[in-house]
Design an enzyme around this catalytic site. Sequence first.
Site, PDB file in Angstrom:
ATOM      1  N   ASP A 156       0.847  -1.190   0.000  1.00  0.00           N
ATOM      2  CA  ASP A 156       0.000   0.000   0.000  1.00  0.00           C
ATOM      3  C   ASP A 156       0.889   1.249   0.000  1.00  0.00           C
ATOM      4  O   ASP A 156       1.902   1.296   0.706  1.00  0.00           O
ATOM      5  CB  ASP A 156      -0.876  -0.037   1.255  1.00  0.00           C
TER       6      ASP A 156
ATOM      7  N   GLU B 227       1.405   0.222  -4.919  1.00  0.00           N
ATOM      8  CA  GLU B 227       0.931   1.502  -5.432  1.00  0.00           C
ATOM      9  C   GLU B 227       2.146   2.410  -5.549  1.00  0.00           C
ATOM     10  O   GLU B 227       2.741   2.771  -4.529  1.00  0.00           O
ATOM     11  CB  GLU B 227      -0.069   2.127  -4.465  1.00  0.00           C
TER      12      GLU B 227
END
Length: 667
Positions: free
Chosen positions: A351, A380
């Site tokens: 993340d 990400e």
Amino acid sequence: MKKLKKIAFIGLTAATVVSCKPGIKTYASYEDYPLRYGNLIEMLYTPEQTTFMVWAPTASEVGVRLYETGQGGYAYDFIKMKPGQDGTWQAEVKKDLLGKFYTFDVKVGDTWLGETPGINARAVGVNGDRGAIIDMKATNPEGWEDDIRPELLSTADMIIYELHYRDISMHKSSGITHKGKYLSLTENRTLVPSTYYTTGIDHLKELGITHVHLLPSFDYASIDEAHLEKEKYNWGYDPKNYNVPEGSYSTDPYDPYIRIREFKQMVQALHQAGIRVIMDVVYNHTYNTDDSPFERTAPGYFYRQNADGTFADASACGNEIASDRAMMRKYMIESILYWIDEYHIDGFRFDLMGIHDIKTMNEIREAVNEVDPTICMYGEGWAARAPQYPAKKLAMKGYASQMPGIAVFSDELRDAVRGPVMKDKKGGFLTGVSGNEESIKFGIAGAVYHPQVDYSKVIYTDSAWAAQPTQMISYASSHDDLCLVDRLKSTMPAITAEELIRLDKLAQTTVFTSQGIPFIFAGEEVMRDKKGVHNSYKSSDQINAIDWRNKETYNDVYEYYRGLIRLRKNHPAFRMGDADLIRKHLEFLPVTQKNVVAFQLKDYANGDSWENIIVILNSSKKSVKVDIPKGTYVPVCYDGKIDESNLKQVSGTSITVPKQSAMIIRQ
Ligand code: CA
């Protein structure tokens, strides 16, 4: 910082008290902190004795409290820890502590920082407030020693399915009995009432995906595990204990063995079904800051600070982890290796990976490679805000080529297909907005350099950022933002039911014919919706649960998704996995119309059994005639149907593609 509450010290014995020298330790900078060598284990149990070790280099005193239970009551013992090497503190308790719980308490200067299970608890009581002393071997389900990773020849072969336990199981139509639990993914063939369709693990097998990507499943803070009778939903991006499974997904969050055993049962069942398991890891921030285990052991060290000394906040969640500091880097590497070793995890999704530094990500990759290079890593490649670290050293999307073996999500392809992020009413290629063609081509090429892509016309980037196509995650939707059906409805208010289906299929054909790694959000294959809710992170099950009756209603769509997956698996041309092969075998075809992208995978690409494959993506509201190399072709995808065994032939120098659909023909 909180003052220590007075507690009852019961049963404190001379044997368990170790004297220590109080004092304040200060360092000129975090870089000067002593490093703890060896692993970061904080509690080592044997029946003869339990050893506690914690890294607290600025502490003046450290103690361990022992409890009978995971919450409530008083500590029955308080053991002063002794300063050890390299900023550590240690204590040994020569008793059998099996079944007890513990917390550390660190004093810096005159201030006790408050109780914490430490940064590395591996078993905890309810809500993860106290560490638990258990026999880890007893958490292994039967046959765990024989559990093996399903075969994966290349990361180019991956097909990722992102799910939340409640999404797949809470609706009554799921037929799943362990609703919202790890065990929901252990249930065998379940029948949806009134149909013959499978759900749960057999659905995943039937669909043909290779990996499940579990939304955060480490212990997180935002669900009260002591009150699960209330309907509670959260995605779980609220880390509390990084190395323990979340309690609310277990059948008993009070029993520290159960969450661990059930998590393993889930992994085992998925492995037996031939499916690999990816964890969503959220090392970029913690839920709490002042009260977090990091801040209660080595204040300041594990987080980045702004110039004025306040906590930096690139996560927009209150803090940002300092992955670049030696002990945090070590912590992340060890944590990843622990999940691989103890839980047999096969991959990790990071993340807000852009908060982490490139060096740390590469060191994790190298450590994982030593175990098994087929364990995947992706993330990400962005942050919520600018991190407090030199921009060029951050693991952002644009630097993917500096991180071999690590993939990032392509927002270029995603937003070109469905429309720009955070602007739910703005459409993209699907909606018939022209100008997205080069970005689609960028995604089809797997984000590697291709001479036929005009990078000046690609959104969000001006160059190819991937060195290899396996560094790009190809997707049209994920748990974030509107799901695909909702997005189509939002961008095309007058959309018809037929058009919705056509465009949904077209979107995923783009994803599955991309040379990147395809990724779908659970339920997209049955036209799931979230009733138009953009950010459903804590919405009710009514919003988030997948209605599996859709499997019957939209059976045609479901079969199309299955067809796309099968096609990709059967034909290595769609997953070349190598940038040079892509430049050699992928050729974009000239098209004169807007909202059309056409390409050819030529000359038995990547050893394919088909000589040439032509893919045409047409999002315009009318059929288009596209020039193709002269020849005789067999259509395998035409007007919303996929049939690899089709025998009909078409000949000529052009072909007509129906409106809002994809066509795939082959020689
Ligand atoms: Ca929790």
